[in-house]
Design an enzyme around this catalytic site. Structure first.
Site, PDB file in Angstrom:
ATOM      1  CE1 TYR A 162    -102.787  45.888   3.501  1.00 39.80           C
ATOM      2  CE2 TYR A 162    -103.412  43.587   3.700  1.00 39.80           C
ATOM      3  CZ  TYR A 162    -103.718  44.779   3.049  1.00 39.80           C
ATOM      4  OH  TYR A 162    -104.536  44.891   2.190  1.00 39.80           O
ATOM      5  CE  LYS A 191    -106.584  46.858   4.384  1.00 36.95           C
ATOM      6  NZ  LYS A 191    -107.493  47.595   3.966  1.00 36.95           N
TER       7      LYS A 191
END
Length: 208
Positions: free
Chosen positions: A126, A130
């Site tokens: 994740y 990002k």
């Protein structure tokens, strides 16, 4: 106010939000779409152009979390956040940009995360996705600069949503509030935000 094209894989939530906007006098289009599938994204952008005449602002907020220690994750788990966050953002930009370039105007706003600057164990995929958004945003800005288009990112701290509250121990009132995020998106989409180009705006709650 702006007409809003809503894109998600969850049809029931799309319809609820569309109805909420229309009840308040706004215009909205609910489009079921998997942003990792190019054909879906192309159809969604085309439908917005048909309904509203143009797509002037794109907010890339799609995300999916798959976590675990790196040595225990499968390749499939690793790829899920990468595909949704990075591939999805790429595809939405790719299909919205031709119209923006032709009109000489556009706003692209990519939603990043505190996981980029505050590491959380098991969040590697994740966080990588990002973080990739920030590099993508800065590079994209240089590509679209001659066309009157801006590309910026918003890095969000923990935000008071149902999904975040399931995983965080911080009280909701101490978190960043959804309206704070909406206000910043509106600013970047507005004429007042035209000077921000390739920027990353950090938003935090009261828990730091």
């Amino acid at each position: 106010g702006a007409a809003v094209g809503l894109v998600s894989r969850t049809e029931a939530e799309l319809i609820r939000l569309r109805d909420e906007i229309e009840t308040q006098g706004g215009r909205a289009l609910a489009l079921r779409c998997d942003v990792t599938e190019e054909a879906d994204v192309a159809r969604a952008i085309a439908a917005m152009n048909d309904a509203f005449g143009s797509v002037d602002v794109v907010v890339n907020n799609a995300a999916m979390f798959r976590g675990g220690p790196v040595d225990e994750m499968t390749l499939a788990d690793w790829q899920i956040p990468i595909r949704v966050i990075l591939d999805g953002t790429f595809l939405c930009c790719k299909h919205a940009l031709p119209g923006m370039k032709a009109r000489g105007f556009g706003r692209i706003i990519n939603i990043s995360s505190a996981a980029v600057v505050h590491p959380f164990p098991t969040y590697s995929a994740y966080a990588a996705a990002k973080a990739g958004l920030l590099g993508f945003t800065r590079t994209l800005m240089e590509e679209v600069r001659p066309y009157g288009i801006t590309a910026n990112a918003i890095l969000l701290g923990l935000t008071n949503t149902d999904e975040v509250k399931q995983r965080a121990s911080i009280p909701g009132e101490k978190m960043l509030q959804p309206q704070d995020v909406a206000n910043t998106v509106l600013f970047l989409a507005s004429e007042e935000g035209r000077g921000y180009k390739g920027a990353t705006l950090e938003l935090w709650g009261d828990y730091k």
